[in-house]
Design an enzyme around this catalytic site. Structure first.
Site, PDB file in Angstrom:
ATOM      1  N   LYS A   1      25.331 -23.716   2.592  1.00  0.00           N
ATOM      2  CA  LYS A   1      25.493 -22.984   1.334  1.00  0.00           C
ATOM      3  C   LYS A   1      25.091 -23.803   0.108  1.00  0.00           C
ATOM      4  O   LYS A   1      24.569 -23.259  -0.870  1.00  0.00           O
ATOM      5  CB  LYS A   1      26.931 -22.497   1.204  1.00  0.00           C
ATOM      6  CG  LYS A   1      27.392 -21.570   2.333  1.00  0.00           C
ATOM      7  CD  LYS A   1      26.555 -20.305   2.394  1.00  0.00           C
ATOM      8  CE  LYS A   1      27.096 -19.297   3.403  1.00  0.00           C
ATOM      9  NZ  LYS A   1      26.913 -19.683   4.791  1.00  0.00           N
TER      10      LYS A   1
ATOM     11  N   GLU B   1      33.005 -22.799  -6.179  1.00  0.00           N
ATOM     12  CA  GLU B   1      32.313 -21.874  -7.067  1.00  0.00           C
ATOM     13  C   GLU B   1      33.329 -21.199  -7.981  1.00  0.00           C
ATOM     14  O   GLU B   1      34.503 -21.040  -7.614  1.00  0.00           O
ATOM     15  CB  GLU B   1      31.592 -20.777  -6.271  1.00  0.00           C
ATOM     16  CG  GLU B   1      30.302 -21.178  -5.629  1.00  0.00           C
ATOM     17  CD  GLU B   1      29.632 -19.999  -4.948  1.00  0.00           C
ATOM     18  OE1 GLU B   1      28.405 -20.044  -4.792  1.00  0.00           O
ATOM     19  OE2 GLU B   1      30.320 -19.036  -4.558  1.00  0.00           O
TER      20      GLU B   1
ATOM     21  N   ARG C   1      19.538 -13.015   9.485  1.00  0.00           N
ATOM     22  CA  ARG C   1      19.636 -12.193  10.694  1.00  0.00           C
ATOM     23  C   ARG C   1      19.714 -10.739  10.287  1.00  0.00           C
ATOM     24  O   ARG C   1      19.791 -10.417   9.096  1.00  0.00           O
ATOM     25  CB  ARG C   1      20.908 -12.561  11.462  1.00  0.00           C
ATOM     26  CG  ARG C   1      22.153 -12.484  10.573  1.00  0.00           C
ATOM     27  CD  ARG C   1      23.442 -12.629  11.329  1.00  0.00           C
ATOM     28  NE  ARG C   1      24.580 -12.847  10.444  1.00  0.00           N
ATOM     29  CZ  ARG C   1      25.198 -11.898   9.740  1.00  0.00           C
ATOM     30  NH1 ARG C   1      24.753 -10.651   9.799  1.00  0.00           N
ATOM     31  NH2 ARG C   1      26.238 -12.192   8.974  1.00  0.00           N
TER      32      ARG C   1
END
Length: 443
Positions: free
Chosen positions: A115, A199, A290
């Site tokens: 990430k 975050e 995906r």
């Protein structure tokens, strides 16, 4: 074109891929662990092979699966979602053995699965990200310092996380101190990595994701967005396309951002770029490398079979569509039907004693179960996806309500009644939902 594909998955997505293979005259190979011997994907595939006694280990054994693909004469592997679908080592082993991995390259999977690396790539590409730590946190002291700088609440996230796991909201320094070791522990157990980052918490945002397709020639397009704001503890339950909450300008903007993100990392195949939207602010959250659980709503409004496009792209074919070819037609809704208590959301495994799926124009059921099928406790509780499509949003909601009324699954508890409540909710009907919708209004 590929001739024979091993499907490294189970359940409804494996059945979905088997169906696409059959329509493309491609032979399909299913795998199963012994508890799954009577699963629908095993019955539907052209051939099926056991990968062991343990319920889960065989689905996670990358080398064994690739070896089986080679032994059975497969030239491709489709990973579906979950299990090994975002495992860069799995994609790398496929490449080493000359098997086409139906997805992006191992390097791209690794970059976007990390990430903090993904955030750095997006910042470099000019894609807005939420304020947060520059990279992985060194320790709790750094976490506290960053949180103080950007302001509470904050989200503490596992760097290698996904699927709603390894995430904790912290509203104060005290909560951050308490949650930090818990997220470290959960991340280590679930993802094999203790790395975490921080975050800014965007309170009750809209969760918008954009489907992208990209070929190996550098062409990339988006198939517009899905609204995935209806969630419980970061787990999506209902998905909508298009989002009733975006303006036309926002719709075009997030689509352009998603394509920019895909091109920035050299993406190939189908993927999803996820955003948080609050007011006029739009922030990149993550990229899923995906096919998504909720891909059918995009198929319903665009008429594009995403699984087939995945296979064509993996076989080296260029995109068959230009951006101007993609149009939104009508509205689609997907409800995830889980084998769970609809009030407690606790698993409800057991034998299905009666099964009757709904039908009619614009009604689709993607499922891996049948009458007398035994829902096992070892796997995710989702047993079906009910998708509807209609000309208007109001008609789609009414169609879904009718389909839910028709859906009969006896013998186990399911979330059908939960979805019926949502379809009659004033806020849902008016399209005013966000990620805090369920906790605030329904539960």
């Amino acid at each position: 074109m590929l001739k024979k594909i091993l499907i490294a998955n189970r359940g409804e997505i494996a059945v979905r891929i088997v169906r696409a293979c059959a329509e493309m005259n491609i032979r399909s190979v299913a795998i199963y662990t012994e508890p799954d011997r009577h699963a629908l994907h095993v019955k539907r595939a052209d051939e099926a092979h056991s990968v062991g006694e343990d319920p889960l280990a065989g689905y996670l054994d990358a080398r064994r699966i690739v070896n089986l693909a080679v032994e059975t004469g497969c030239d491709g592997i489709h990973p579906g979602y979950g299990f090994l679908s975002e495992n860069s080592e799995f994609a790398r082993i496929c490449a080493e053995r000359g098997i086409t991995f139906i997805g992006p390259s191992a390097d791209v999977i690794a970059k976007m699965g990390d990430k903090t690396a993904a955030r750095a790539s997006m910042i470099a590409a000019g894609v807005p990200v939420t304020p947060g730590s520059d990279g992985n946190l060194a320790d709790l002291d750094e976490a506290l310092a960053v949180a103080e700088q950007i302001g509470y609440p904050v989200m503490l996230k596992a760097t290698s996380g996904g699927g709603g796991r390894g995430i904790r909201r912290c509203d104060s320094a005290a909560e951050l101190k308490a949650q930090y070791p818990r997220v470290i522990s959960e991340a280590t157990k679930a993802f094999g990595s203790a790395e975490v980052f921080l975050e800014k918490c965007i309170v009750d945002p809209k969760h918008i994701e954009v489907q992208v397709l990209a070929d190996r020639e550098g062409n990339a397009i988006h198939l517009y967005e899905r609204d995935c704001s209806i969630q419980r503890r970061n787990q999506k339950l209902i998905e909508i396309a298009p989002s009733p909450q975006l303006t036309p300008e926002q719709r075009n903007y997030v689509g352009e951002l998603a394509v920019r993100a895909a091109k920035a990392v050299g993406y190939e195949n189908a993927g999803t770029v996820e955003f948080l939207v609050t007011g006029n602010e739009i922030y990149f959250m993550e990229m899923n490398t995906r096919v998504q659980v909720e891909h059918p709503v995009t198929e319903m409004v665009t008429g594009i079979d995403i699984i087939k496009e995945q296979i064509r792209i993996a076989a080296g074919q260029p995109l068959r569509f230009r951006q101007e070819d993609i149009q939104i037609r009508g509205h689609a809704i997907e409800c995830r039907i889980n084998a769970e208590d609809p009030t407690k959301f606790t698993p409800s495994p057991g034998k299905i004693l009666g099964y009757h799926p709904p039908g009619g124009l614009g009604v689709r059921v993607d499922s891996g179960v049948y009458d007398q099928y035994k829902v096992l406790p070892h796997y995710d509780s989702m047993i079906a996806k009910l998708i509807v499509h209609a000309e208007t949003r109001d008609e789609a909601i009414k169609k879904m309500a009718t389909a839910l009324d028709e859906y009969i699954i006896d013998g186990i508890k399911t979330t059908i009644s939960f979805h019926q409540k949502i379809m009659s909710s004033k806020e849902f009907i008016e399209g005013e939902v966000d990620t805090g919708f369920l906790e605030r209004i329904i539960l």
